[in-house]
Write a protein that holds these residues in place. Structure first.
Motif, PDB file in Angstrom:
ATOM      1  N   ILE A   1      -7.427 -77.065 -28.572  1.00 31.45           N
ATOM      2  CA  ILE A   1      -7.554 -75.766 -29.216  1.00 31.45           C
ATOM      3  C   ILE A   1      -7.649 -74.666 -28.167  1.00 31.45           C
ATOM      4  O   ILE A   1      -7.002 -73.633 -28.287  1.00 31.45           O
ATOM      5  N   ALA A   2      -8.468 -74.903 -27.118  1.00 32.55           N
ATOM      6  CA  ALA A   2      -8.648 -73.885 -26.076  1.00 32.55           C
ATOM      7  C   ALA A   2      -7.337 -73.578 -25.370  1.00 32.55           C
ATOM      8  O   ALA A   2      -7.031 -72.416 -25.097  1.00 32.55           O
ATOM      9  N   ARG A   3      -6.554 -74.609 -25.098  1.00 35.19           N
ATOM     10  CA  ARG A   3      -5.263 -74.403 -24.426  1.00 35.19           C
ATOM     11  C   ARG A   3      -4.325 -73.571 -25.295  1.00 35.19           C
ATOM     12  O   ARG A   3      -3.636 -72.687 -24.813  1.00 35.19           O
ATOM     13  N   SER A   4      -4.327 -73.839 -26.583  1.00 36.69           N
ATOM     14  CA  SER A   4      -3.490 -73.087 -27.510  1.00 36.69           C
ATOM     15  C   SER A   4      -3.917 -71.619 -27.569  1.00 36.69           C
ATOM     16  O   SER A   4      -3.066 -70.718 -27.568  1.00 36.69           O
ATOM     17  N   LEU A   5      -5.217 -71.384 -27.606  1.00 40.19           N
ATOM     18  CA  LEU A   5      -5.716 -70.000 -27.613  1.00 40.19           C
ATOM     19  C   LEU A   5      -5.369 -69.279 -26.318  1.00 40.19           C
ATOM     20  O   LEU A   5      -4.950 -68.114 -26.337  1.00 40.19           O
ATOM     21  N   ALA A   6      -5.533 -69.959 -25.182  1.00 38.38           N
ATOM     22  CA  ALA A   6      -5.206 -69.342 -23.894  1.00 38.38           C
ATOM     23  C   ALA A   6      -3.725 -69.004 -23.821  1.00 38.38           C
ATOM     24  O   ALA A   6      -3.346 -67.917 -23.376  1.00 38.38           O
ATOM     25  N   THR A   7      -2.880 -69.917 -24.277  1.00 35.47           N
ATOM     26  CA  THR A   7      -1.435 -69.672 -24.271  1.00 35.47           C
ATOM     27  C   THR A   7      -1.090 -68.465 -25.134  1.00 35.47           C
ATOM     28  O   THR A   7      -0.278 -67.612 -24.741  1.00 35.47           O
TER      29      THR A   7
END
Length: 75
Positions: A1-7
């Motif tokens: 989830i964090a990676r998706s938000l950062a992207t």
């Protein structure tokens, strides 16, 4: 989830930076600071800017302080 938000944040910021660069084509460097500096740097690079990290120049504490001063000065 964090990676998706950062992207998602990086893509959104890169788009905004690209708009800014079209209006001000002489801008070639993005200065990053604060806790989100890594996201700002990634977005700036995606938009074609060279980046300067205040964390590398001033250390983590100096970088966070610089970001806070910038926000306070803007207020």
């Amino acid at each position: 989830i964090a990676r998706s938000l950062a992207t998602s944040q990086i893509e959104s910021l890169a788009s905004a930076i690209a708009i800014l660069r079209r209006r001000h084509p002489s801008i070639g460097v993005g200065v990053t600071a604060g806790v989100g500096g890594f996201i700002a740097a990634a977005a700036a690079r995606c938009a074609g800017l060279r980046t300067v990290s205040l964390a590398r120049q001033l250390g983590p504490s100096g970088s966070r302080a610089a970001a806070a001063v910038a926000v306070e000065t803007r207020a």
